[in-house]
Design a protein around this motif. Structure first.
Motif, PDB file in Angstrom:
ATOM      1  N   TYR A  64       0.798  -1.009   0.309  1.00  0.00           N
ATOM      2  CA  TYR A  64      -0.151   0.273  -0.177  1.00  0.00           C
ATOM      3  C   TYR A  64       0.998   1.080   0.022  1.00  0.00           C
ATOM      4  O   TYR A  64       1.926   1.213   0.953  1.00  0.00           O
ATOM      5  CB  TYR A  64      -0.476  -0.127   1.727  1.00  0.00           C
ATOM      6  N   ALA A  66       1.050   5.061  -0.432  1.00  0.00           N
ATOM      7  CA  ALA A  66      -0.451   6.625  -0.355  1.00  0.00           C
ATOM      8  C   ALA A  66       0.451   8.135  -0.685  1.00  0.00           C
ATOM      9  O   ALA A  66       2.132   8.318  -0.652  1.00  0.00           O
ATOM     10  CB  ALA A  66      -0.752   6.358   1.134  1.00  0.00           C
ATOM     11  N   PRO A  73      -0.175  10.445   4.997  1.00  0.00           N
ATOM     12  CA  PRO A  73      -0.754   9.956   3.758  1.00  0.00           C
ATOM     13  C   PRO A  73      -2.370  10.141   3.458  1.00  0.00           C
ATOM     14  O   PRO A  73      -2.948  10.621   4.112  1.00  0.00           O
ATOM     15  CB  PRO A  73      -0.720   8.195   5.036  1.00  0.00           C
ATOM     16  N   THR A  75      -3.623   9.526  -0.150  1.00  0.00           N
ATOM     17  CA  THR A  75      -4.595   8.590  -0.815  1.00  0.00           C
ATOM     18  C   THR A  75      -4.325   7.298  -1.080  1.00  0.00           C
ATOM     19  O   THR A  75      -2.883   7.328  -1.432  1.00  0.00           O
ATOM     20  CB  THR A  75      -5.295   9.311  -2.759  1.00  0.00           C
ATOM     21  N   VAL A  76      -4.226   6.813  -0.994  1.00  0.00           N
ATOM     22  CA  VAL A  76      -4.022   4.989  -0.581  1.00  0.00           C
ATOM     23  C   VAL A  76      -4.005   4.304  -2.214  1.00  0.00           C
ATOM     24  O   VAL A  76      -5.504   4.336  -2.264  1.00  0.00           O
ATOM     25  CB  VAL A  76      -4.359   4.166   0.338  1.00  0.00           C
ATOM     26  N   GLU A 137      -8.067   2.729  -5.226  1.00  0.00           N
ATOM     27  CA  GLU A 137      -7.595   3.892  -4.157  1.00  0.00           C
ATOM     28  C   GLU A 137      -8.796   4.494  -3.033  1.00  0.00           C
ATOM     29  O   GLU A 137     -10.129   4.119  -3.481  1.00  0.00           O
ATOM     30  CB  GLU A 137      -7.201   5.137  -5.032  1.00  0.00           C
TER      31      GLU A 137
END
Length: 141
Positions: A64, A66, A73, A75-76, A137
């Motif tokens: 993951y 981001a 963080p 948007t992942v 996302e």
């Protein structure tokens, strides 16, 4: 064959193990452990002095990443690693990972990466991270 010709390292214990150090680099092996299963991971990190490289040797591993800076963080994106492909997380990028039973991953980074030059932020990943599909996302900000 003598160790002066080739150095061979392995590890079957759960978790992360630094195995080889050379010219400022560290190569480790990350073996599956429940600590890194979906629902258990609770933090993202970013290394401020080194890129980090992942190579899936066997099993299933989701990385993951981001965007976001000092504020943490945002948007992942979930990336399911494919065996035999190399994945580089540039220094300063927030990241975490999830392992599954039987996973083995090679991890390469500067040997000096530590909590002193890396940032960590705790996130409720169980609620915030998306399902493990490449490119999916979710905003966790």
């Amino acid at each position: 064959m003598g160790q002066e010709l080739i150095e061979i390292k392995s590890c079957t214990e759960e978790g992360y193990h630094s195995l080889v150090f050379f010219e400022g680099w560290r190569v480790g092996l990350l073996n599956d452990t429940p600590k890194f299963h979906q629902g258990q991971a609770c933090e993202m990190q970013r290394h401020n002095t080194s890129d980090e490289v992942f190579l899936l040797l066997e099993g299933r591993f989701t990385l993951y990443v981001a965007d976001g800076g000092e504020e943490g963080p945002k948007t992942v994106t979930a990336v399911e690693l494919e065996t035999g492909k190399i994945y580089r997380v540039p220094k300063g990028v927030w990241h975490t990972h999830v392992t599954f039973p039987g996973t083995k991953v090679a991890v390469i980074e500067n040997a000096d990466v530590s909590s002193k030059n890396s940032d960590r932020v705790f996130v409720d990943l169980q609620k915030k991270l998306p399902a493990t599909r490449q490119g999916q996302e979710e905003n966790i900000g």
